[in-house]
Design a protein around this motif. Structure first.
Motif, mmCIF file in Angstrom:
data_model
loop_
_atom_site.group_PDB
_atom_site.id
_atom_site.type_symbol
_atom_site.label_atom_id
_atom_site.label_comp_id
_atom_site.label_asym_id
_atom_site.label_seq_id
_atom_site.Cartn_x
_atom_site.Cartn_y
_atom_site.Cartn_z
ATOM 1 N N PRO A 50 0.807 -1.220 0.000
ATOM 2 C CA PRO A 50 0.000 0.000 0.000
ATOM 3 C C PRO A 50 0.842 1.272 0.000
ATOM 4 N N VAL A 51 0.312 2.290 -0.653
ATOM 5 C CA VAL A 51 0.935 3.608 -0.700
ATOM 6 C C VAL A 51 -0.142 4.619 -0.339
ATOM 7 N N LEU A 52 0.229 5.615 0.462
ATOM 8 C CA LEU A 52 -0.810 6.564 0.876
ATOM 9 C C LEU A 52 -0.262 7.975 0.959
ATOM 10 N N SER A 53 -1.199 8.920 1.000
ATOM 11 C CA SER A 53 -0.841 10.321 1.202
ATOM 12 C C SER A 53 -1.916 10.970 2.058
ATOM 13 N N LEU A 54 -1.477 11.915 2.894
ATOM 14 C CA LEU A 54 -2.388 12.699 3.732
ATOM 15 C C LEU A 54 -2.312 14.146 3.282
ATOM 16 N N ARG A 55 -3.505 14.766 3.104
ATOM 17 C CA ARG A 55 -3.504 16.138 2.642
ATOM 18 C C ARG A 55 -4.651 16.881 3.308
ATOM 19 N N ALA A 56 -4.361 18.077 3.857
ATOM 20 C CA ALA A 56 -5.419 18.888 4.462
ATOM 21 C C ALA A 56 -6.446 19.233 3.405
ATOM 22 N N GLN A 57 -7.730 19.193 3.810
ATOM 23 C CA GLN A 57 -8.831 19.452 2.888
ATOM 24 C C GLN A 57 -9.628 20.634 3.420
ATOM 25 N N GLY A 95 -9.599 -8.325 2.036
ATOM 26 C CA GLY A 95 -9.414 -7.738 3.362
ATOM 27 C C GLY A 95 -8.973 -6.296 3.390
ATOM 28 N N VAL A 96 -9.007 -5.599 2.243
ATOM 29 C CA VAL A 96 -8.523 -4.221 2.227
ATOM 30 C C VAL A 96 -9.398 -3.314 3.097
ATOM 31 N N LEU A 97 -10.710 -3.415 2.932
ATOM 32 C CA LEU A 97 -11.607 -2.517 3.661
ATOM 33 C C LEU A 97 -11.467 -2.669 5.177
ATOM 34 N N PRO A 98 -11.580 -3.882 5.753
ATOM 35 C CA PRO A 98 -11.431 -3.969 7.216
ATOM 36 C C PRO A 98 -10.031 -3.608 7.685
ATOM 37 N N ALA A 99 -9.011 -3.882 6.859
ATOM 38 C CA ALA A 99 -7.643 -3.551 7.276
ATOM 39 C C ALA A 99 -7.473 -2.040 7.407
ATOM 40 N N VAL A 100 -7.900 -1.296 6.390
ATOM 41 C CA VAL A 100 -7.749 0.162 6.440
ATOM 42 C C VAL A 100 -8.610 0.750 7.553
ATOM 43 N N ALA A 101 -9.868 0.309 7.628
ATOM 44 C CA ALA A 101 -10.764 0.843 8.656
ATOM 45 C C ALA A 101 -10.252 0.535 10.050
ATOM 46 N N GLY A 102 -9.692 -0.666 10.226
ATOM 47 C CA GLY A 102 -9.173 -1.033 11.539
ATOM 48 C C GLY A 102 -7.956 -0.217 11.938
ATOM 49 N N LEU A 106 1.018 5.106 9.655
ATOM 50 C CA LEU A 106 -0.203 4.510 9.112
ATOM 51 C C LEU A 106 0.142 3.427 8.084
ATOM 52 N N ARG A 107 1.086 3.738 7.200
ATOM 53 C CA ARG A 107 1.442 2.776 6.158
ATOM 54 C C ARG A 107 2.045 1.512 6.776
ATOM 55 N N ALA A 108 2.913 1.676 7.761
ATOM 56 C CA ALA A 108 3.536 0.501 8.382
ATOM 57 C C ALA A 108 2.491 -0.400 9.027
ATOM 58 N N LEU A 157 -0.652 -0.524 8.230
ATOM 59 C CA LEU A 157 -1.510 -1.087 7.187
ATOM 60 C C LEU A 157 -0.850 -2.298 6.535
ATOM 61 N N VAL A 158 0.459 -2.232 6.307
ATOM 62 C CA VAL A 158 1.190 -3.384 5.756
ATOM 63 C C VAL A 158 1.045 -4.577 6.694
ATOM 64 N N ARG A 159 1.216 -4.355 7.995
ATOM 65 C CA ARG A 159 1.094 -5.452 8.962
ATOM 66 C C ARG A 159 -0.337 -5.985 9.035
ATOM 67 N N ALA A 160 -1.320 -5.082 8.903
ATOM 68 C CA ALA A 160 -2.717 -5.535 8.937
ATOM 69 C C ALA A 160 -3.040 -6.419 7.736
ATOM 70 N N LEU A 161 -2.496 -6.066 6.570
ATOM 71 C CA LEU A 161 -2.779 -6.838 5.361
ATOM 72 C C LEU A 161 -2.059 -8.184 5.354
ATOM 73 N N ASP A 162 -0.859 -8.263 5.954
ATOM 74 C CA ASP A 162 -0.165 -9.558 5.959
ATOM 75 C C ASP A 162 -0.545 -10.417 7.170
ATOM 76 N N GLY A 163 -1.444 -9.896 8.034
ATOM 77 C CA GLY A 163 -1.957 -10.691 9.142
ATOM 78 C C GLY A 163 -1.153 -10.628 10.410
ATOM 79 N N SER A 164 -0.063 -9.853 10.442
ATOM 80 C CA SER A 164 0.779 -9.805 11.643
ATOM 81 C C SER A 164 0.278 -8.800 12.684
ATOM 82 N N LEU A 165 -0.729 -8.021 12.356
ATOM 83 C CA LEU A 165 -1.290 -7.049 13.293
ATOM 84 C C LEU A 165 -2.710 -7.478 13.651
ATOM 85 N N ASP A 166 -2.923 -7.788 14.925
ATOM 86 C CA ASP A 166 -4.241 -8.233 15.409
ATOM 87 C C ASP A 166 -5.108 -6.999 15.728
ATOM 88 N N ILE A 167 -5.782 -6.494 14.702
ATOM 89 C CA ILE A 167 -6.565 -5.269 14.883
ATOM 90 C C ILE A 167 -7.720 -5.508 15.849
#
Length: 816
Positions: free
Chosen positions: A605-612, A642-649, A696-698, A700-710
């Motif tokens: 995953p790649v992400l960016s944060l920007r004020a809106q 699993g993208v949606l629950p991973a990001v939301a979590g 956040l990216r780190a 998210l990577v762990r959430a997608l590979d299953g190593s982070l128990d959200i």
């Protein structure tokens, strides 16, 4: 037991007897309202008289005086006792001893006491320095001791008040305005303060003070009854809560309604709103009259000097046929004949709103008393005057309320009665139904230059929620009512059809834009079929924005506006003859394309944060920086389960609240292989600062590979910091929107917003082995309103029974 029996028991038994008699009086089911308040005041008078007599046998030049609400004899179950020990100054030691003999028994019983010990001169001096003290003394009432001393103080205080009225009344008005600014308007609040909010008991007391000044008087019709109703509600609130509170909290409204013998909490709130509206309108009229009197007093000496002592002539400026301006108000012309001119009420109202002037109370009452009903259908002039009134902007509100206060609105529009003072138990709405309709017309008046039929826009704004007074879907009920009303007020058959369609579909654009996939041709085709014509679409677009702006700050933003505008553009293309089956896809932005290519290249995953931000609507009123909307979070991630629950979590773990969310597959440039999901979300920190994008990216990577128990992390946090129990929210509801798309099954979720909600939804959908093709998430106040386009593993919509089963299981998950 009679009042006399209760009072005898109190006198015979002392403080304990008073406490027992008081309890018996408050628990008597047969007596409530004014009789109970009066009986409680009399019982308390007798007890305090006994304490006074026992504490000062033979002492002269002293009296015990009730002031404020107790002075008016309006003692609610948990009211303070406002007492003044008045003395002539001849024996201060004896007075101090007497005060102790009265105050301490009151405190011993746990009663709240507001007390003072003063001579008449001291009382008058304090009143001159403190307006609240002076207001309390205006209701001074003798309880015990030297009656002449009390009477002398009352006479002096009233004389002081009348002499100082030109100075003190503007001060009182300012006090009322400041309180209204702090507490809001009683007639619109879901948890109102019965005493402090505008239109509450404080304002009713202020009107009594104005009347005591002899400078002006409030409209009397209905005022005493409105005040009594608010006092009855406060009594019931004291009894059900056991506390001295004036705030009618949501969790206590059903109990208070039951105590008063009312059907439910909505019936209770409607009665409160009606009473508050009477007091608010009376306040407006009274303060206007005070201003007129004070201005005339200031000008009259100069005019008399200029005119040689003659009586000044009042100027009357014509505004419309039968309508003139006089002393800053709109009044009827001397030649006006309301009994022969049924259009006069609307003509006078339109003239007042156009001039930005209030309608005179006398004029409105004369119109209500003498004007005959309009014929059916209305003459063209009546319809035109109604449209003029609705298109006058903010002044429409006060003029409309003046007509409504005298029953003219329900006479013109009988269906209005069902929405009048009707509460809306929705955190997004800040007004009652009727006020929201007028606010929508005011907002719509700003858009009349961008539509070809402003008259239809304004009338649709007035009627769009008229169905909320009926059972069932208010849009469906409203369509029927709007058709009848439009015909009655004289629109032709074609216009009646347009108005009823606008009412029926007034939520269509915003619901579709925020909860449906605009890239799905079926979405655009469905809206186009419902709208039918370009002119109706133009009107519906303006009505949608006016309705949202009149709802409250949570209902509209530049983000929602851009989504609705995008939908309108697509629907307009279809109505113009474009093929509806052709996908109307938008090209990705440069940043989205850059993130997608990087996600494919890195396989992560790649992400960016920007004020809106969104521009300030009126820079002349609120200069400065654009209004912050939160932070835009863009995530590109290789398509995988699993993208949606991973990001939301991950967002929930970092205490980020999701305000809006979009999830969709992204078309990659030619030559780039792979599938990428794009998440375009708006988030805000619950508190504190936003986390760094790298963290956040780190995670998210762990959430997608299953190593982070959200799930485990969120459960631990909830156990450590349990949320407070508040108002019981309605249970979540999950439904399948049939025929919403040919490409996917649309599952709609309505639930109370809470940390981790989107994570739970995403995980439940993953567990159901369905694929989320796109998601459209939004938060309105405390409500989450989400739509998920899902397919089976092969990419096709779910069969009917399977879709129903997925929705049912998701609802069970959210309820648990």
């Amino acid at each position: 037991m009679t009042s006399t029996d209760v009072r005898d028991e109190a006198e015979d038994s002392g403080p304990s007897g008073y406490a027992a008699a008081r309890l018996r009086l408050l628990t008597e089911g047969a007596r409530s309202g004014p009789p109970r308040r009066t009986a409680l005041a009399e019982l308390t008078d007798d007890w305090l008289s006994g304490l006074f007599d026992a504490g000062a046998p033979g002492l002269r030049g002293v009296s015990l005086v009730a002031v404020g609400g107790y002075g008016r004899g309006e003692l609610s179950p948990r009211s303070d006792l406002d007492l003044l020990l008045l003395h002539d100054g001849s024996d201060s030691d004896a007075v101090a001893s007497l005060a102790d003999r009265i105050w301490y028994p009151v405190w011993d019983l746990g009663l709240a006491l507001d007390h003072s010990v003063r001579t008449p001169a001291e009382a008058r001096k304090t009143a001159g320095e403190d307006l609240k003290v002076q207001l309390g003394l205006l209701d001074a009432r003798h309880i015990a001791g030297d009656l002449g001393l009390t009477a002398g103080l009352r006479t002096a205080v009233l004389a002081d008040w009348r002499n100082q009225a030109p100075k003190r009344l503007p001060e009182l008005q300012e006090l009322c305005l400041e309180r209204a600014e702090r507490q809001g308007e009683l007639q619109y609040l879901l948890e109102p303060d019965l005493k402090e909010a505008r239109g509450g008991l404080r304002d009713a007391t202020a009107l009594r003070a104005v009347a005591a000044s002899w400078l002006a008087d409030a409209p009397r019709e209905g005022l005493d009854d409105a005040r009594r109703r608010l006092l009855d509600v406060r009594d019931a609130l004291h009894l059900t809560t056991g506390r001295a509170t004036d705030r009618l909290a949501l969790q206590e409204q059903d109990q208070v309604a039951a105590e008063l013998g009312l059907l439910d909490a909505d019936t209770l709130l409607r009665q409160v709103y009606e009473a508050a509206r009477v007091i608010s309108y009376a306040s407006d009229v009274t303060w206007r009259e005070v201003g007129r009197v004070l201005r005339s007093r200031a000008v009259r000496p100069r005019l008399r000097a200029m005119l040689g002592g003659g009586k000044p002539v009042t100027e009357r400026s014509p505004l419309a046929e039968g309508v003139v301006e006089q002393d800053g108000e709109v009044v009827l012309a001397r030649a006006a004949r309301p009994e022969r001119d049924p259009v006069l009420p609307l003509r006078a109202a339109a003239a007042a709103a156009q001039a930005g002037l209030p309608l005179s109370l006398h004029a409105v009452r004369r119109l209500a008393a003498t004007t005959r009903a309009l014929p059916t259908p209305w003459p063209a002039e009546a319809r035109e005057q109604l449209v003029t009134l609705l298109g006058s902007g903010a002044p429409t509100i006060d003029v409309w309320e003046a007509l409504e206060a005298e029953g003219l609105i329900t006479r013109l529009l009988p269906d209005w009665e069902r929405v009048r003072c009707r509460p809306q138990r929705n955190a997004v709405h800040i007004w009652t139904v009727d006020r929201h309709l007028i606010e929508t017309a005011v907002r719509a008046s700003e858009f009349t230059r961008r539509v070809h039929r402003p008259d239809l826009l304004l009338v649709a704004a007035l009627l769009h929620d008229i169905g909320k007074g009926w059972p069932g879907d208010h849009s469906v009920a409203g369509e029927i009512i709007a058709r009848d009303v439009a015909a009655r007020i004289g629109f032709d058959r074609e216009d009646v059809t347009v108005l009823s369609a606008l009412v029926r579909h007034h939520l269509l654009l915003v619901d579709t834009a925020t909860r449906r996939d605009l890239e799905d041709p079926e979405t655009v085709r469905t809206v186009a079929e419902a709208v039918g014509t370009q002119s109706t679409l133009e009107l519906l677009h303006a009505l949608t924005e006016a309705d949202a702006l009149a709802t409250g700050p949570a209902a509209w933003s530049s983000w929602r506006g851009s989504l609705v505008a995008d939908l309108v553009k697509r629907v307009a293309a279809v109505l113009a003859g474009d093929e509806p089956d052709e996908p109307l896809t938008a090209a990705p932005t440069a940043e989205q394309e850059r993130l997608a290519i990087e996600a494919v290249a890195t396989g992560s995953p790649v992400l960016s944060l920007r004020a809106q931000t969104e521009p300030v609507p009126d820079e002349t009123e609120t200069p400065g920086e654009p209004e912050p909307l939160g932070v835009e979070l863009l995530i590109a991630v290789p398509d995988q389960p699993g993208v949606l629950p991973a990001v939301a979590g991950v967002l929930a773990m970092h205490r980020l609240t999701v305000r809006q969310a979009e999830l969709s597959a992204l078309d990659l440039p030619d030559g780039v292989e792979g599938a990428v999901l794009l998440l375009n979300w708006r988030v805000a920190a619950e508190y504190g600062s936003l986390p760094q994008a790298a963290r956040l990216r780190a995670d998210l990577v762990r959430a997608l590979d299953g190593s982070l128990d959200i799930a485990g992390r969120l459960a631990e946090r909830d156990a450590a910091y349990p949320r407070r129990r508040g108002v019981l929210a309605p249970p979540p509801r999950v439904t399948v929107a049939s025929a919403a798309s040919r490409l996917a099954t649309v599952i709609e979720v309505r639930a109370q917003d809470a940390p981790g909600l989107l994570f739970r939804i995403g995980r439940a959908l993953e567990d159901a082995s369905v694929r989320v093709r796109s998601a459209h998430v939004s938060t309105l106040g405390a409500n989450a309103v989400d739509a998920f386009y899902v397919t089976g593993p092969e990419g096709a919509p779910l069969p009917g029974e399977e879709a129903t089963s997925v929705a049912r299981k998701l609802e069970e998950t959210l309820r648990s």
